[in-house]
Scaffold this motif. Structure first.
Motif, PDB file in Angstrom:
ATOM      1  N   GLN A 154       0.932  -0.935  -0.180  1.00 18.22           N
ATOM      2  CA  GLN A 154       0.033  -0.445  -0.254  1.00 18.22           C
ATOM      3  C   GLN A 154       0.887   1.129   0.096  1.00 18.22           C
ATOM      4  N   PRO A 155       0.071   2.341  -0.882  1.00 22.08           N
ATOM      5  CA  PRO A 155       1.519   3.547  -0.881  1.00 22.08           C
ATOM      6  C   PRO A 155       1.170   4.082   0.290  1.00 22.08           C
ATOM      7  N   ARG A 156       2.096   5.713   0.098  1.00 16.52           N
ATOM      8  CA  ARG A 156       1.996   6.392   1.718  1.00 16.52           C
ATOM      9  C   ARG A 156       1.980   7.286  -0.060  1.00 16.52           C
ATOM     10  N   VAL A 157       1.513   8.936   1.394  1.00 15.80           N
ATOM     11  CA  VAL A 157       2.379   9.953   0.716  1.00 15.80           C
ATOM     12  C   VAL A 157       3.143  10.708   1.058  1.00 15.80           C
ATOM     13  N   GLY A 158       4.225  11.416   0.200  1.00 16.53           N
ATOM     14  CA  GLY A 158       5.324  11.270   0.390  1.00 16.53           C
ATOM     15  C   GLY A 158       6.321  10.716  -0.029  1.00 16.53           C
ATOM     16  N   SER A 159       6.458   9.462  -0.340  1.00 16.95           N
ATOM     17  CA  SER A 159       6.887   8.233  -0.599  1.00 16.95           C
ATOM     18  C   SER A 159       6.996   7.650  -2.356  1.00 16.95           C
ATOM     19  N   SER A 160       6.463   8.625  -2.476  1.00 15.09           N
ATOM     20  CA  SER A 160       6.953   7.850  -4.231  1.00 15.09           C
ATOM     21  C   SER A 160       8.300   7.285  -4.563  1.00 15.09           C
ATOM     22  N   ALA A 161       9.405   7.366  -4.646  1.00 11.58           N
ATOM     23  CA  ALA A 161      10.203   6.450  -5.058  1.00 11.58           C
ATOM     24  C   ALA A 161      10.584   5.516  -3.777  1.00 11.58           C
ATOM     25  N   TYR A 162      10.193   5.660  -2.134  1.00 11.77           N
ATOM     26  CA  TYR A 162       9.617   4.542  -1.557  1.00 11.77           C
ATOM     27  C   TYR A 162       8.994   3.543  -1.516  1.00 11.77           C
ATOM     28  N   ASP A 163       7.981   3.874  -2.588  1.00 12.79           N
ATOM     29  CA  ASP A 163       6.686   3.016  -2.525  1.00 12.79           C
ATOM     30  C   ASP A 163       7.449   2.027  -4.038  1.00 12.79           C
ATOM     31  N   ALA A 164       7.530   2.768  -4.700  1.00  9.80           N
ATOM     32  CA  ALA A 164       8.170   2.687  -5.715  1.00  9.80           C
ATOM     33  C   ALA A 164       9.022   0.974  -5.586  1.00  9.80           C
ATOM     34  N   SER A 165      10.282   1.862  -4.824  1.00  6.68           N
ATOM     35  CA  SER A 165      11.168   0.465  -4.917  1.00  6.68           C
ATOM     36  C   SER A 165      10.462  -0.616  -3.893  1.00  6.68           C
ATOM     37  N   LYS A 166       9.996  -0.751  -2.874  1.00  7.67           N
ATOM     38  CA  LYS A 166       9.724  -1.388  -2.067  1.00  7.67           C
ATOM     39  C   LYS A 166       9.248  -2.559  -3.231  1.00  7.67           C
ATOM     40  N   HIS A 167       7.627  -2.009  -4.141  1.00  5.51           N
ATOM     41  CA  HIS A 167       6.886  -2.413  -4.378  1.00  5.51           C
ATOM     42  C   HIS A 167       7.778  -3.588  -5.389  1.00  5.51           C
ATOM     43  N   ALA A 168       8.843  -2.754  -6.249  1.00  5.52           N
ATOM     44  CA  ALA A 168       9.788  -3.449  -7.274  1.00  5.52           C
ATOM     45  C   ALA A 168      10.170  -4.906  -6.525  1.00  5.52           C
ATOM     46  N   LEU A 169      10.810  -4.442  -5.782  1.00  2.32           N
ATOM     47  CA  LEU A 169      11.087  -5.469  -4.383  1.00  2.32           C
ATOM     48  C   LEU A 169      10.586  -6.818  -4.691  1.00  2.32           C
ATOM     49  N   GLY A 170       9.361  -6.473  -4.246  1.00  2.00           N
ATOM     50  CA  GLY A 170       8.540  -7.257  -4.249  1.00  2.00           C
ATOM     51  C   GLY A 170       8.229  -8.257  -5.500  1.00  2.00           C
ATOM     52  N   GLY A 171       8.172  -7.886  -6.270  1.00  2.00           N
ATOM     53  CA  GLY A 171       7.963  -8.405  -7.265  1.00  2.00           C
ATOM     54  C   GLY A 171       9.189  -9.196  -8.033  1.00  2.00           C
ATOM     55  N   LEU A 172      10.243  -8.721  -7.632  1.00  2.00           N
ATOM     56  CA  LEU A 172      11.942  -9.565  -8.345  1.00  2.00           C
ATOM     57  C   LEU A 172      11.689 -10.428  -7.179  1.00  2.00           C
ATOM     58  N   ILE A 173      11.556 -10.675  -6.023  1.00  2.00           N
ATOM     59  CA  ILE A 173      11.482 -11.759  -5.143  1.00  2.00           C
ATOM     60  C   ILE A 173      10.486 -13.036  -5.206  1.00  2.00           C
ATOM     61  N   LYS A 174       9.257 -12.331  -6.099  1.00  2.00           N
ATOM     62  CA  LYS A 174       8.488 -14.056  -6.186  1.00  2.00           C
ATOM     63  C   LYS A 174       9.151 -13.531  -7.765  1.00  2.00           C
ATOM     64  N   THR A 175      10.030 -13.387  -8.465  1.00  2.00           N
ATOM     65  CA  THR A 175      10.060 -14.023  -9.648  1.00  2.00           C
ATOM     66  C   THR A 175      11.803 -14.807  -9.352  1.00  2.00           C
ATOM     67  N   MET A 176      12.110 -13.935  -8.065  1.00  2.00           N
ATOM     68  CA  MET A 176      13.401 -15.272  -7.899  1.00  2.00           C
ATOM     69  C   MET A 176      12.547 -16.661  -7.276  1.00  2.00           C
ATOM     70  N   ALA A 177      11.584 -16.235  -6.716  1.00  2.00           N
ATOM     71  CA  ALA A 177      11.133 -17.727  -6.307  1.00  2.00           C
ATOM     72  C   ALA A 177      11.276 -18.778  -7.186  1.00  2.00           C
ATOM     73  N   LEU A 178       9.832 -18.045  -8.586  1.00  2.00           N
ATOM     74  CA  LEU A 178       9.906 -18.858  -9.636  1.00  2.00           C
ATOM     75  C   LEU A 178      10.857 -19.762 -10.029  1.00  2.00           C
ATOM     76  N   GLU A 179      12.506 -19.064 -10.014  1.00  2.00           N
ATOM     77  CA  GLU A 179      13.776 -19.098 -11.064  1.00  2.00           C
ATOM     78  C   GLU A 179      14.058 -19.816  -9.693  1.00  2.00           C
ATOM     79  N   LEU A 180      14.721 -19.784  -8.777  1.00  2.00           N
ATOM     80  CA  LEU A 180      15.471 -20.621  -7.834  1.00  2.00           C
ATOM     81  C   LEU A 180      14.828 -21.964  -7.407  1.00  2.00           C
TER      82      LEU A 180
END
Length: 271
Positions: A154-180
């Motif tokens: 979920q996003p938070r006001v004033g956290s555009s870069a932070y929110d984007a990085s954490k959303h992306a980190l979650g997606g990366l981990i999901k892909t890693m789970a598939l591949e590893l």
């Protein structure tokens, strides 16, 4: 039927980035208590990292301390190689190093945007990739755990870069789970809410003394409560858990519609 896959993975070495304080320190100590030697990294607080190492060593486990600046992206993987060599391997990797900023979207400059993404995502990618490659090479399986945030979901006001990085980190981990998964390596995130750490300005306070009416459990969390979940994900007992995000927030995320219907002012529009 005798079925005990958990016994196939017995971790003895771990690396925890950003372990000079807060969740990282609590995690390093928890993993040492579980029988692992620990690699500890710091960015600006070397004394804090040495304090973490002292706690780890008091548990009769080896501690190796190294500097890590995840904004220096090309060299982030090099720091992991050094720690892995000193530890003699890596069974568990916890990506905890991170940062945030309170700049609203219209005011956010590109340099701040990139600094946050380099710290929380790009440097994390290289560190986790280095650890995963060693785990694959060793052939013993492994655990990769990324500390994200409730703002992975979920996003938070004033956290555009932070929110984007954490959303992306979650997606990366999901892909890693598939591949590893084929290598016996699991990948998960742990998503804390407000935890009494330096990042929230509450490190030296007892979380039970802080009132948070909007959180079902009524208080912030303790770093050790997050570390306990990470320790489970690092253990043999989590053998069938991968690609998941473990929210540790006292129920904060469950309050979305409830909070929205009970707000009485516009204070939420500011960071």
């Amino acid at each position: 039927m005798d079925f005990s896959p958990a016994s196939d993975f017995l971790p003895t070495t771990a690396i925890v980035t950003g372990s000079d304080s807060g969740i990282g320190r609590a995690t390093a100590v928890a993993l040492a208590r579980a029988g692992m030697d620990v690699g500890i990294t710091w960015h600006t607080d070397q004394a804090g990292a040495e304090g973490t190492a002292k706690e780890v060593r008091s548990l009769d486990r080896k501690a190796i301390v190294a500097h890590l600046d995840t904004t220096d992206v090309p060299r982030a993987g090099d720091a992991m190689e050094h720690l892995i060599a000193e530890l003699g391997g890596v069974d568990v990797f916890v990506n905890n190093a991170g940062t945030g900023d309170g700049t609203k979207f219209l005011d956010l400059d590109y340099a701040t945007w990139m600094s946050t993404l380099d710290t929380n995502l790009n440097g994390a990618f290289l560190c986790m990739q280095a650890a995963a490659r060693h785990m694959v090479g060793a052939g013993r399986g492994g655990r990769i755990i990324a500390v994200s945030s409730v703002h992975e979901h979920q996003p938070r006001v004033g956290s555009s870069a932070y929110d984007a990085s954490k959303h992306a980190l979650g997606g990366l981990i999901k892909t890693m789970a598939l591949e590893l998964g084929n290598f016996g390596i699991t990948a998960n995130t742990v998503a804390p809410g407000e935890i009494a750490t330096p990042m929230t300005g509450n490190e030296d306070k007892d979380p039970t003394s802080i009132d948070r009416p909007g959180v079902p459990l009524g208080r912030p969390g303790d770093a050790r409560e997050v570390a306990a979940v990470i320790a489970f994900l690092a253990s043999p007992a989590s053998s069938y858990v991968t690609g998941a995000s473990w929210v540790v927030d006292g129920g904060m995320l469950q309050m979305g519609p409830q909070a929205g219907s009970h707000l009485t002012g516009n204070d939420w529009r500011e960071p």
